[in-house]
Design a protein around this motif. Structure first.
Motif, PDB file in Angstrom:
ATOM      1  N   SER A 236      10.506  26.744  24.561  1.00  0.00           N
ATOM      2  CA  SER A 236      11.323  28.021  23.530  1.00  0.00           C
ATOM      3  C   SER A 236      10.970  29.265  23.314  1.00  0.00           C
ATOM      4  O   SER A 236      11.844  30.081  23.181  1.00  0.00           O
ATOM      5  CB  SER A 236       9.840  27.646  22.513  1.00  0.00           C
ATOM      6  N   PHE A 237      10.102  30.057  23.599  1.00  0.00           N
ATOM      7  CA  PHE A 237      10.488  31.492  24.506  1.00  0.00           C
ATOM      8  C   PHE A 237      11.362  31.968  25.080  1.00  0.00           C
ATOM      9  O   PHE A 237      12.260  33.409  24.756  1.00  0.00           O
ATOM     10  CB  PHE A 237       8.807  31.589  24.942  1.00  0.00           C
ATOM     11  N   ARG A 238      11.631  31.076  25.955  1.00  0.00           N
ATOM     12  CA  ARG A 238      13.039  31.033  26.758  1.00  0.00           C
ATOM     13  C   ARG A 238      14.368  31.466  25.942  1.00  0.00           C
ATOM     14  O   ARG A 238      15.478  32.715  26.575  1.00  0.00           O
ATOM     15  CB  ARG A 238      13.973  30.402  27.805  1.00  0.00           C
ATOM     16  N   ALA A 239      14.643  31.379  24.977  1.00  0.00           N
ATOM     17  CA  ALA A 239      15.722  31.022  23.707  1.00  0.00           C
ATOM     18  C   ALA A 239      15.185  33.079  23.114  1.00  0.00           C
ATOM     19  O   ALA A 239      16.571  33.421  22.748  1.00  0.00           O
ATOM     20  CB  ALA A 239      15.355  30.286  22.294  1.00  0.00           C
ATOM     21  N   ALA A 240      14.251  33.233  23.089  1.00  0.00           N
ATOM     22  CA  ALA A 240      14.404  34.402  23.000  1.00  0.00           C
ATOM     23  C   ALA A 240      14.391  36.033  23.717  1.00  0.00           C
ATOM     24  O   ALA A 240      14.421  36.212  22.625  1.00  0.00           O
ATOM     25  CB  ALA A 240      12.670  34.965  21.850  1.00  0.00           C
ATOM     26  N   LEU A 241      14.187  35.534  25.010  1.00  0.00           N
ATOM     27  CA  LEU A 241      14.237  36.687  26.017  1.00  0.00           C
ATOM     28  C   LEU A 241      15.480  37.461  25.810  1.00  0.00           C
ATOM     29  O   LEU A 241      16.624  36.403  26.190  1.00  0.00           O
ATOM     30  CB  LEU A 241      13.914  35.809  27.310  1.00  0.00           C
ATOM     31  N   ARG A 242      14.961  38.722  25.411  1.00  0.00           N
ATOM     32  CA  ARG A 242      16.075  39.744  25.878  1.00  0.00           C
ATOM     33  C   ARG A 242      15.613  41.479  25.638  1.00  0.00           C
ATOM     34  O   ARG A 242      15.498  41.211  25.211  1.00  0.00           O
ATOM     35  CB  ARG A 242      17.385  39.900  23.972  1.00  0.00           C
ATOM     36  N   PRO A 243      16.845  41.716  26.067  1.00  0.00           N
ATOM     37  CA  PRO A 243      16.443  43.631  26.124  1.00  0.00           C
ATOM     38  C   PRO A 243      16.266  43.443  24.907  1.00  0.00           C
ATOM     39  O   PRO A 243      16.312  43.671  23.516  1.00  0.00           O
ATOM     40  CB  PRO A 243      17.685  44.140  25.862  1.00  0.00           C
ATOM     41  N   ARG A 244      15.330  44.067  23.788  1.00  0.00           N
ATOM     42  CA  ARG A 244      14.728  45.367  23.112  1.00  0.00           C
ATOM     43  C   ARG A 244      14.201  46.064  23.055  1.00  0.00           C
ATOM     44  O   ARG A 244      13.189  46.395  23.957  1.00  0.00           O
ATOM     45  CB  ARG A 244      13.645  43.279  21.836  1.00  0.00           C
ATOM     46  N   PRO A 245      14.655  46.992  21.786  1.00  0.00           N
ATOM     47  CA  PRO A 245      12.999  48.066  21.626  1.00  0.00           C
ATOM     48  C   PRO A 245      11.820  47.893  21.003  1.00  0.00           C
ATOM     49  O   PRO A 245      12.034  47.233  20.334  1.00  0.00           O
ATOM     50  CB  PRO A 245      14.590  49.113  20.275  1.00  0.00           C
ATOM     51  N   CYS A 246      10.877  48.832  21.820  1.00  0.00           N
ATOM     52  CA  CYS A 246       9.745  49.533  21.658  1.00  0.00           C
ATOM     53  C   CYS A 246       9.218  49.699  19.624  1.00  0.00           C
ATOM     54  O   CYS A 246       9.987  50.215  19.167  1.00  0.00           O
ATOM     55  CB  CYS A 246       8.880  49.975  21.492  1.00  0.00           C
ATOM     56  N   PRO A 247       8.975  48.182  19.104  1.00  0.00           N
ATOM     57  CA  PRO A 247       8.517  48.459  17.380  1.00  0.00           C
ATOM     58  C   PRO A 247       7.327  49.773  16.962  1.00  0.00           C
ATOM     59  O   PRO A 247       7.410  49.699  15.586  1.00  0.00           O
ATOM     60  CB  PRO A 247       8.307  47.374  17.330  1.00  0.00           C
TER      61      PRO A 247
END
Length: 286
Positions: A236-247
């Motif tokens: 399920s982790f694969r669908a969440a892979l994307r560029p994202r800024p650090c929070p």
């Protein structure tokens, strides 16, 4: 797909008593050790099945992993898999070193930390020379506390020239410019460690190509951001892979900020990001 996985299982015991570590001389009960072994074996089985991915793995246990046979066996096993580009572990080097002879030394690497006062200097440097003679890729480091300065200088003088000696800024310890200069003379890359890096809203490879995995398979972007991205074993982790800024406001740990896209550290450590070994041309630059 190219993925870097930072794995940390339940293990939290260590054979050292460092005053700057909350896990010093902690002992895990037998049931936790059995659970840790089962978790690690499950993770290794998953890696072995990922024939379509190209994987790099860094083990970052809270405690000392290589005194446990299952960590040594797993490092050897993973190093021999064609889909594993690098497998490394953070360690205090208190273990015997002959086990590395069964590994693929083009894939295996060690991130070693010397803790003055916890082991005789001669024993530690002896193991470093043994690893070098066996052809193992490894870096060596010291926490930059004032009482460690002379030992760090001695290490730099006695380690093989090709072995990088890094200095970690001590948590909560401020450095004057004069103090920082002394550490930078040992490790030209110390300026990257001296101050926390502003990271809020900045692009980071974590969550896209770099992931943190815990013992039960929960996937997060990194060890320092608790939000879950999914699970390793159901995919399920694969669908969440994307560029994202650090929070987070800042990032002050090397295993975190090395992945910030605003820093040049993937070029500095080209070919050795996981084991903290800079490219030869970068070792003289701060």
């Amino acid at each position: 797909m190219d993925l870097t996985l930072l794995y940390r299982g339940p293990l939290a015991s260590c054979d050292y008593d460092c005053p700057y570590c909350p896990f010093a001389k902690r002992r895990d009960p037998p049931e936790l050790l059995r659970a840790d072994r089962a978790c690690l074996e499950r993770f290794a089985d998953w890696v072995a099945c990922q024939e379509e991915d190209r994987l790099s793995v860094l083990f970052t246990p809270w405690g000392e992993g290589l005194v446990r046979s299952w960590y040594r066996q797993t490092l050897v096993r993973l190093s021999l898999l064609p889909q594993v580009r690098r497998v490394a572990i953070q360690t205090n080097l208190s273990f015997r070193t002959d086990w590395v002879d069964g590994a693929d030394l083009d894939t295996l690497a060690l991130w070693c930390t010397y803790h003055p006062g916890q082991t005789p200097y001669e024993r530690f440097i002896g193991k470093c020379h043994d690893l070098a003679a066996r052809g193992v890729r490894f870096s060596v480091g010291v926490v930059g506390l004032p009482g460690h300065l002379e030992q760090a200088r001695r290490l730099r003088a006695e380690l093989p020239e090709r072995v990088y000696l890094w200095i970690n800024a001590a948590e909560g310890h401020g450095y004057t410019d004069a103090e920082a200069a002394r550490w930078t003379a040992i490790d030209p890359l110390f300026p990257y460690s001296r101050h926390p890096h502003r990271s809020a809203g900045l692009p980071c490879r974590t969550g896209e190509s770099v992931l943190s995995v815990d013992g039960d398979g929960t996937v997060r972007r990194c060890h320092f951001v608790r939000a879950e991205l999914g699970h390793l074993y159901d995919g399920s982790f694969r669908a969440a892979l994307r560029p994202r800024p650090c929070p987070l406001a800042v990032c002050d740990c090397h295993i975190g900020y090395v992945h910030l896209e605003t820093l040049p550290l993937y070029d500095v450590f080209a070919g050795g990001v996981l084991e903290r070994i800079p490219a030869p041309a970068m070792r003289s630059r701060g």
